[in-house]
Design an enzyme around this catalytic site. Structure first.
Site, PDB file in Angstrom:
ATOM      1  N   ASP A  49      -4.559 -14.280   0.128  1.00 51.94           N
ATOM      2  CA  ASP A  49      -5.743 -14.369  -0.718  1.00 51.94           C
ATOM      3  C   ASP A  49      -6.766 -15.361  -0.175  1.00 51.94           C
ATOM      4  O   ASP A  49      -7.962 -15.214  -0.428  1.00 51.94           O
ATOM      5  CB  ASP A  49      -5.347 -14.775  -2.141  1.00 51.94           C
ATOM      6  CG  ASP A  49      -5.007 -13.582  -3.026  1.00 51.94           C
ATOM      7  OD1 ASP A  49      -5.214 -12.435  -2.582  1.00 51.94           O
ATOM      8  OD2 ASP A  49      -4.544 -13.796  -4.158  1.00 51.94           O
TER       9      ASP A  49
ATOM     10  N   ASP B 124       5.480  -8.121  -6.395  1.00 48.27           N
ATOM     11  CA  ASP B 124       4.387  -8.680  -7.186  1.00 48.27           C
ATOM     12  C   ASP B 124       4.658 -10.138  -7.552  1.00 48.27           C
ATOM     13  O   ASP B 124       5.746 -10.483  -8.035  1.00 48.27           O
ATOM     14  CB  ASP B 124       4.212  -7.849  -8.467  1.00 48.27           C
ATOM     15  CG  ASP B 124       3.072  -8.329  -9.332  1.00 48.27           C
ATOM     16  OD1 ASP B 124       1.925  -8.270  -8.878  1.00 48.27           O
ATOM     17  OD2 ASP B 124       3.346  -8.788 -10.463  1.00 48.27           O
TER      18      ASP B 124
ATOM     19  N   GLU C 202       3.438 -10.868  -2.653  1.00 45.05           N
ATOM     20  CA  GLU C 202       2.223 -11.471  -3.193  1.00 45.05           C
ATOM     21  C   GLU C 202       2.622 -12.861  -3.662  1.00 45.05           C
ATOM     22  O   GLU C 202       3.494 -13.003  -4.513  1.00 45.05           O
ATOM     23  CB  GLU C 202       1.665 -10.676  -4.365  1.00 45.05           C
ATOM     24  CG  GLU C 202       0.401 -11.322  -4.929  1.00 45.05           C
ATOM     25  CD  GLU C 202       0.040 -10.846  -6.329  1.00 45.05           C
ATOM     26  OE1 GLU C 202      -1.127 -11.011  -6.724  1.00 45.05           O
ATOM     27  OE2 GLU C 202       0.922 -10.314  -7.034  1.00 45.05           O
TER      28      GLU C 202
ATOM     29  N   VAL D 146       5.473 -13.239  -6.523  1.00 46.79           N
ATOM     30  CA  VAL D 146       6.782 -13.878  -6.367  1.00 46.79           C
ATOM     31  C   VAL D 146       6.745 -15.352  -6.760  1.00 46.79           C
ATOM     32  O   VAL D 146       7.790 -15.950  -7.037  1.00 46.79           O
ATOM     33  CB  VAL D 146       7.323 -13.723  -4.929  1.00 46.79           C
ATOM     34  CG1 VAL D 146       7.513 -12.255  -4.592  1.00 46.79           C
ATOM     35  CG2 VAL D 146       6.423 -14.413  -3.911  1.00 46.79           C
TER      36      VAL D 146
ATOM     37  N   ILE E 138     -10.776  -6.534  -7.586  1.00 49.37           N
ATOM     38  CA  ILE E 138     -11.786  -5.672  -8.203  1.00 49.37           C
ATOM     39  C   ILE E 138     -11.517  -5.552  -9.702  1.00 49.37           C
ATOM     40  O   ILE E 138     -12.379  -5.845 -10.532  1.00 49.37           O
ATOM     41  CB  ILE E 138     -11.790  -4.265  -7.572  1.00 49.37           C
ATOM     42  CG1 ILE E 138     -12.077  -4.351  -6.074  1.00 49.37           C
ATOM     43  CG2 ILE E 138     -12.816  -3.368  -8.253  1.00 49.37           C
ATOM     44  CD1 ILE E 138     -11.893  -3.043  -5.337  1.00 49.37           C
ATOM     45  N   GLY E 139     -10.319  -5.141 -10.044  1.00 52.54           N
ATOM     46  CA  GLY E 139     -10.010  -4.811 -11.436  1.00 52.54           C
ATOM     47  C   GLY E 139     -10.024  -5.986 -12.373  1.00 52.54           C
ATOM     48  O   GLY E 139     -10.223  -5.820 -13.586  1.00 52.54           O
TER      49      GLY E 139
END
Length: 586
Positions: A306, A244, A281, A246, A381-382
């Protein structure tokens, strides 16, 4: 059994195991370490008292049966009898599927999720990418506020539950990747500072003091994180880790933590005799993240892209707020740039950041599979105000176009759970903080954040309301009815094509050729002898593709969302509105 703990500044440490207190002794061979022997077996509770303080869980706890604030429990890692042998699955031909254990099923457990893995095997994905499963306060949450980095969230099923899940996945031919968080710990239940300098004020992050990767004491902190990562891969037979954020790892040492980690994972893969992968990520748009270590890179095996998502999202939705602004000016041109160059921001101006950003990828040397491409993720989304998926705003045809671009594109594709049938359930931000003040702060902070962007505060879901989590659970009756069943069949068809057609897993980014019309809203690209064309407009499109590479004909249709004929003698493809097609040269 032997117990040990690192507490370099302590004057005394007492082990409390199976209701027996045992003073610990300094380890003469390892500075800052304390050891003791005590009778204990699988399931026995234990903890440490530092300088006569409260009983604290083990920083390297493998199980927290009573939550992050309770005592640890001994775990016999050899007790589980694995049912399925496993040689591993490489990431270079993977189709990933991001899954949150707590909302994949209403039950929210490993066993309930495992019972649904047959759906994924039939879909054709190769790897399940689990969101974090480390313990966090309460029962429900995204998992990014974990506090025991070696343990498994008990409400999901604890260590045994995770092993059963992985075992079931392997039996179905599915690899398992686990999301781990090294850049911060949760705001509640974090007892590491009581033991030593796990954090440092040398750097500051959005979560406060940084994890100590380069200040005094950082050797042991790095060993702590490395040990945790290797333990997940070894003890739970995982196939890889997703790292997650980095970019938030503050690390000024010449040999960075990520290089150490990638070297250690590569060595473990040799030891175990099966492939292991690390997926980063990163917000940096820096190809050095996945450049091999001998070539001066960090040596991670893949990274989320992304930029591809943002270009695709703006092309599909027309949204232009925030970080979408640069992509939305000419979304199909942005999509073409990412499909051929990986990053949109490769040394270009970023209006969102107010500066230039990124670095070019050498597409002649960097295989395309090092980048993960997706239309939706838990973040995208979240972190929206209402947690709305693409299915809430797009027609099934546009969702089919998104699937075609992800699943036939050059990058390693990834789906977010439920995407494959156009799930209408939202995926919202939810928490279960047991600290009332923290719960209220999170609730009010969420409302203020989106209120500042024009949302009415009462419209923002309350993260602490159990109904927010319940709304986010997949509805497993949807795939059985239309329009979901048709979309699911389309995803299966595209994944099968990717598995069987060599051109769709060709790693050569430099060979990808694109064409598009920004105003007419059609986009096409060629990969080898295949052409993929999408019409995002709400009217039919006449697309001048020309003839196939060998110019014998306009090719043949391999897959199409709506009935369509191959290009005629004039090389023009007539594509219905909001539709897509995969063509093969004759």
């Amino acid at each position: 059994m032997q117990f040990e703990v690192w507490a370099p500044d302590a004057d005394s440490v007492v082990l409390e195991a199976a209701d027996v207190r045992s003073p610990m002794e300094r380890d003469a061979g390892r500075e800052g370490w304390w050891t003791a022997r005590a009778e204990a077996s699988d399931g026995d509770r234990y903890g440490f008292r530092v300088d006569d303080g409260p009983l604290l869980p083990d920083p390297r706890s493998r199980r927290q049966p009573d939550g992050p604030d309770g005592p640890s429990a001994v775990v016999d890692q050899e007790a589980y009898a694995w049912r399925n042998g496993w040689a591993g699955r490489r990431l270079n031909r993977a189709v990933l599927y991001e899954l949150h254990v707590g909302t994949y099923t209403p039950e929210g457990t490993f066993d309930a999720a495992a019972a649904r893995l047959g759906h994924l095997a039939e879909l054709g994905v190769t790897h399940v990418s689990l969101m974090p499963v480390c313990p966090f306060p309460g029962v429900n949450g995204w998992g990014y506020e974990g506090v025991s980095l070696w343990a498994v969230h008990e409400p999901y099923g604890g260590p045994e539950g995770l092993k059963r899940f992985v075992d079931t996945a392997h039996g179905l031919g599915l690899g398992v990747v686990l999301d781990v968080v090294h850049n911060h710990l949760g705001p509640s239940g974090n007892h590491l500072p009581a033991f030593g300098p796990y954090f440092t004020d040398t750097h500051h992050t959005p979560w406060g003091a940084a994890v100590n990767l380069d200040a005094p004491g950082s050797d042991e902190v790095r060993a702590f994180l490395l040990g945790s990562a290797l333990a997940w891969l070894r003890d739970y037979r995982l196939d890889g880790l997703r790292l997650d954020a980095v970019h938030a790892l503050a690390d000024t040492r010449a040999l960075t933590f990520l290089e150490e980690l990638s070297a250690a994972v590569d060595a473990l893969a040799v030891e175990l005799g099966r492939p292991l992968g690390l997926i980063a990520e990163s917000d940096l748009c820096d190809p050095r993240t996945t450049t091999p270590r001998p070539a001066g890179g960090l040596g991670l095996h893949a990274q989320w892209n992304d930029d591809f998502h943002h270009a695709l999202h703006t092309a599909l939705t027309g949204e232009s707020q925030g970080y979408y602004a640069d992509f939305a000016r000419a979304p199909l041109a942005a999509l073409a740039k990412t499909v051929t160059s990986a990053f949109f921001h490769n040394g270009t101006w970023s209006s969102f950041r107010g500066r230039t950003h990124g670095r070019p990828v050498d597409v002649s040397r960097t295989p395309a599979h090092r980048f993960v491409g997706y239309a939706q993720t838990h973040d995208q989304i979240g972190n929206r105000a209402l947690g709305d998926r693409l299915a809430s705003a797009l027609s099934p045809g546009l969702q089919a176009c998104a699937a075609a671009l992800v699943l036939t594109g050059p990058f390693t594709p990834m789906l977010f759970m439920g995407e494959e049938w156009g799930a209408r359930t939202p995926w919202q931000f939810f928490t279960d903080h047991t600290d009332p003040e923290l719960a209220e702060a999170v609730r009010n902070g969420r409302r203020r954040e989106f209120g500042a962007h024009g949302w009415a505060e009462e419209e923002i879901p309350d993260p602490q309301d159990p109904a927010t989590r319940d709304r986010s659970c997949l509805d497993w009756s949807e795939p059985e009815r239309e329009p979901h069943a048709r979309l699911l069949a389309w995803y299966r068809e595209l994944i099968a094509l990717r598995r069987t057609l060599p051109d769709l897993h060709d790693p050569d980014l430099a060979s990808v050729k694109t064409a598009f019309d920004e105003d007419a809203r059609w986009f096409a690209y060629r990969r080898g002898d295949l052409r993929v064309v999408v019409n995002l407009a709400d009217k039919p499109a006449a697309i001048p593709l020309g003839l196939g590479r060998h110019r014998r004909s306009g090719g043949r249709v391999l897959a199409a969302w709506e009935p369509v004929e191959a290009p005629g003698p004039d090389g023009v493809l007539h594509l219905p509105p909001e539709s897509c097609v995969v063509l093969a040269d004759d």
